[in-house]
Write a protein that holds these residues in place. Structure first.
Motif, mmCIF file in Angstrom:
data_model
loop_
_atom_site.group_PDB
_atom_site.id
_atom_site.type_symbol
_atom_site.label_atom_id
_atom_site.label_comp_id
_atom_site.label_asym_id
_atom_site.label_seq_id
_atom_site.Cartn_x
_atom_site.Cartn_y
_atom_site.Cartn_z
ATOM 1 N N VAL A 220 -22.971 -5.054 -7.829
ATOM 2 C CA VAL A 220 -21.538 -5.172 -7.636
ATOM 3 C C VAL A 220 -21.158 -5.033 -6.168
ATOM 4 C CG1 VAL A 220 -21.094 -2.719 -8.029
ATOM 5 C CG2 VAL A 220 -19.296 -4.406 -8.509
ATOM 6 N N PHE A 221 -21.909 -4.229 -5.402
ATOM 7 C CA PHE A 221 -21.595 -4.066 -3.980
ATOM 8 C C PHE A 221 -21.802 -5.385 -3.218
ATOM 9 C CE2 PHE A 221 -22.761 0.371 -5.100
ATOM 10 C CZ PHE A 221 -21.521 0.931 -4.862
ATOM 11 N N TYR A 222 -22.785 -6.144 -3.645
ATOM 12 C CA TYR A 222 -23.031 -7.447 -3.010
ATOM 13 C C TYR A 222 -21.828 -8.371 -3.219
ATOM 14 C CZ TYR A 222 -25.002 -12.122 -2.398
ATOM 15 O OH TYR A 222 -25.233 -13.419 -2.008
ATOM 16 N N VAL A 223 -21.277 -8.381 -4.414
ATOM 17 C CA VAL A 223 -20.141 -9.258 -4.702
ATOM 18 C C VAL A 223 -18.905 -8.808 -3.936
ATOM 19 C CG1 VAL A 223 -18.621 -10.129 -6.518
ATOM 20 C CG2 VAL A 223 -21.064 -9.844 -6.972
ATOM 21 N N ILE A 224 -18.640 -7.500 -3.920
ATOM 22 C CA ILE A 224 -17.450 -6.992 -3.232
ATOM 23 C C ILE A 224 -17.540 -7.209 -1.725
ATOM 24 C CG2 ILE A 224 -16.201 -4.868 -2.652
ATOM 25 C CD1 ILE A 224 -16.623 -3.896 -5.412
ATOM 26 N N SER A 225 -18.740 -7.081 -1.176
ATOM 27 C CA SER A 225 -18.899 -7.240 0.270
ATOM 28 C C SER A 225 -18.678 -8.675 0.724
ATOM 29 C CB SER A 225 -20.295 -6.769 0.700
ATOM 30 O OG SER A 225 -21.285 -7.614 0.117
ATOM 31 N N GLY A 226 -18.820 -9.640 -0.179
ATOM 32 C CA GLY A 226 -18.612 -11.037 0.190
ATOM 33 C C GLY A 226 -19.713 -11.614 1.052
ATOM 34 N N LEU A 227 -20.940 -11.065 0.950
ATOM 35 C CA LEU A 227 -22.040 -11.593 1.755
ATOM 36 C C LEU A 227 -22.371 -13.037 1.410
ATOM 37 C CD1 LEU A 227 -24.432 -8.493 1.796
ATOM 38 C CD2 LEU A 227 -22.999 -9.358 3.662
ATOM 39 N N TRP A 228 -21.943 -13.492 0.258
ATOM 40 C CA TRP A 228 -22.212 -14.871 -0.159
ATOM 41 C C TRP A 228 -21.192 -15.850 0.401
ATOM 42 C CZ3 TRP A 228 -18.141 -16.288 -3.531
ATOM 43 C CH2 TRP A 228 -17.360 -15.216 -3.976
ATOM 44 N N LYS A 229 -20.175 -15.328 1.088
ATOM 45 C CA LYS A 229 -19.159 -16.177 1.698
ATOM 46 C C LYS A 229 -19.371 -16.276 3.206
ATOM 47 C CE LYS A 229 -15.240 -15.829 -1.477
ATOM 48 N NZ LYS A 229 -14.961 -17.275 -1.476
ATOM 49 N N THR A 230 -18.670 -17.207 3.844
ATOM 50 C CA THR A 230 -18.756 -17.331 5.292
ATOM 51 C C THR A 230 -17.922 -16.234 5.952
ATOM 52 O OG1 THR A 230 -16.882 -18.871 5.318
ATOM 53 C CG2 THR A 230 -19.081 -19.829 5.130
ATOM 54 N N SER A 231 -18.100 -16.086 7.264
ATOM 55 C CA SER A 231 -17.436 -14.983 7.979
ATOM 56 C C SER A 231 -15.918 -15.102 7.933
ATOM 57 C CB SER A 231 -17.924 -14.957 9.434
ATOM 58 O OG SER A 231 -17.679 -16.223 10.055
ATOM 59 N N SER A 232 -15.363 -16.304 8.098
ATOM 60 C CA SER A 232 -13.908 -16.456 8.065
ATOM 61 C C SER A 232 -13.352 -16.198 6.667
ATOM 62 C CB SER A 232 -13.507 -17.865 8.537
ATOM 63 O OG SER A 232 -14.095 -18.846 7.700
ATOM 64 N N GLU A 233 -14.104 -16.526 5.632
ATOM 65 C CA GLU A 233 -13.656 -16.229 4.268
ATOM 66 C C GLU A 233 -13.675 -14.726 4.009
ATOM 67 O OE1 GLU A 233 -14.877 -19.686 1.235
ATOM 68 O OE2 GLU A 233 -16.558 -19.084 2.497
ATOM 69 N N ARG A 234 -14.655 -14.044 4.544
ATOM 70 C CA ARG A 234 -14.719 -12.586 4.357
ATOM 71 C C ARG A 234 -13.542 -11.886 5.027
ATOM 72 N NH1 ARG A 234 -20.365 -13.336 5.284
ATOM 73 N NH2 ARG A 234 -20.119 -12.606 7.438
ATOM 74 N N PHE A 235 -12.978 -12.500 6.070
ATOM 75 C CA PHE A 235 -11.835 -11.903 6.749
ATOM 76 C C PHE A 235 -10.633 -11.770 5.801
ATOM 77 C CE2 PHE A 235 -7.994 -12.355 9.429
ATOM 78 C CZ PHE A 235 -8.143 -11.229 10.221
#
Length: 358
Positions: free
Chosen positions: A208-223
């Motif tokens: 679940v931490f992987y999903v919440i952190s957004g590591l699967w998204k690009t940097s601008s999406e994580r913003f």
């Protein structure tokens, strides 16, 4: 002086004297004409008889040798018949070639699908092997989470499919496609987002931490990240320019307000959960695992929050066809797809942007 008898002889009735001969000549001429008429009549009778005989032979199917005129008139008809027969044969061969070509395309399509499936399995296995090797080289112990590896592979394919759907929607809208065809594209787009939410639910179970952190998204999406994704209320702002009537705008704004209330409630719940989890871990002692059951229970609650956030996102998308027309829904899906494309492009540009040295 007496005149000689011959000098004063006047033939009695001069014209009447030759009348019988003249009459005989007329009779002769009439007889000759009559003979000619009889001969002509006899000839015509013979011709009629021959024609009748020929007609009778024709009716019995025993045609004689056709004359030159009949042969000449039958030639164009025979030529047309031969040409029609040739056209029919050519059309039959063309249908056979088309059928064989379609069968070949179908066979090639099935082979391509099989090759893609085998390639995906090979990539997944190779990705896991490479990840394990990389973690070993970096000094990390343990195995790679196969659920997360499968999610990353699946998400990459999901992005490619979304880009393809965006192109289809753009082309269809520019070509003024009918609502029936647009409806198919809209349904495919909705199903595609539902697939992403199912993938994320499985990934949350794995980590679940992987999903919440957004590591699967690009940097601008994580913003712009909010509990493993984008805020639904912010996505509604993207589609507002696609609306036309005031009634629709009012319903979208009401939906946006409902989304914001749900987002605030989830954010407050996540904040309290974070505080209690931090306190639980802080009160634990090294070597004492009494805190672990409490911490694991709170981690399960985090997974529930991620699923609830995705549920709000999906319900927001499902409200669009209820409020908007098919054409407007297609435009909104296109706007969302292009929005995410711009965010990913911005990340790529930023990562390749030259940095000035201090």
């Amino acid at each position: 002086m007496m005149n000689s008898p011959s000098a004063h002889f006047v033939p009695p009735v001069r014209m009447g004297m030759y009348e019988p001969f003249r009459q005989m000549e007329i009779w002769g001429e009439n007889l000759k004409a009559a003979d000619d008429s009889v001969a002509h009549a006899a000839f015509m009778v013979e011709v009629d008889r021959k024609l009748d005989d020929q007609s009778e032979d024709t009716s019995h199917g025993t045609l004689g040798t056709p004359n030159k005129y009949e042969q000449e008139t039958s030639r164009p008809f025979d030529k047309v018949q031969r040409r029609l027969a040739q056209n029919r044969e050519a059309a039959r061969k063309s249908r056979l070639r088309k059928k064989a070509y379609v069968q070949q395309l179908e066979s090639s399509r099935l082979k391509l699908i099989q090759l893609e499936q085998e390639l995906n399995r090979a990539r997944q296995q190779g990705f896991c092997v490479d990840a394990v090797a990389e973690s070993s080289q970096l000094g990390f112990s343990g195995s790679v989470n196969s659920g997360i590896a499968a999610f990353e592979l699946g998400y990459g394919q999901w992005v490619e499919e979304q880009n393809r759907q965006v192109c289809e929607l753009r082309t269809a809208l520019q070509a003024h496609t009918s609502d029936m065809e647009l409806q198919i594209l809209v349904e495919n787009g909705m199903k595609h987002y539902s697939q992403l939410f199912r993938m994320k639910a499985n990934a949350a179970k794995a980590d679940v931490f992987y999903v919440i952190s957004g590591l699967w998204k690009t940097s601008s999406e994580r913003f712009f990240l909010w509990i493993g994704g984008s805020r639904p209320s912010e996505l509604l702002k993207v589609i507002v320019p696609q609306l036309d009537t005031g009634h629709q705008l009012l319903e979208i704004y009401n939906l946006m307000r409902s989304c914001q209330q749900a987002e605030d409630a989830l954010s407050q719940g996540m904040e309290r959960l974070q505080q209690t989890l931090s306190q639980t871990v802080a009160e634990g002692q090294m070597g004492d695992g009494s805190y672990i059951p409490q911490a694991m229970e709170k981690l399960e609650a985090i997974t529930s929050f991620v699923n609830q956030a995705d549920h709000i996102r999906q319900e927001t998308l499902n409200q669009m066809p209820r409020i908007l027309t098919t054409h407007q829904t297609a435009r909104c899906l296109l706007a969302l797809g292009e929005y995410f494309q711009r965010l990913r492009a911005l990340s790529t540009i930023w990562s390749t942007h030259p940095r000035e040295s201090a």
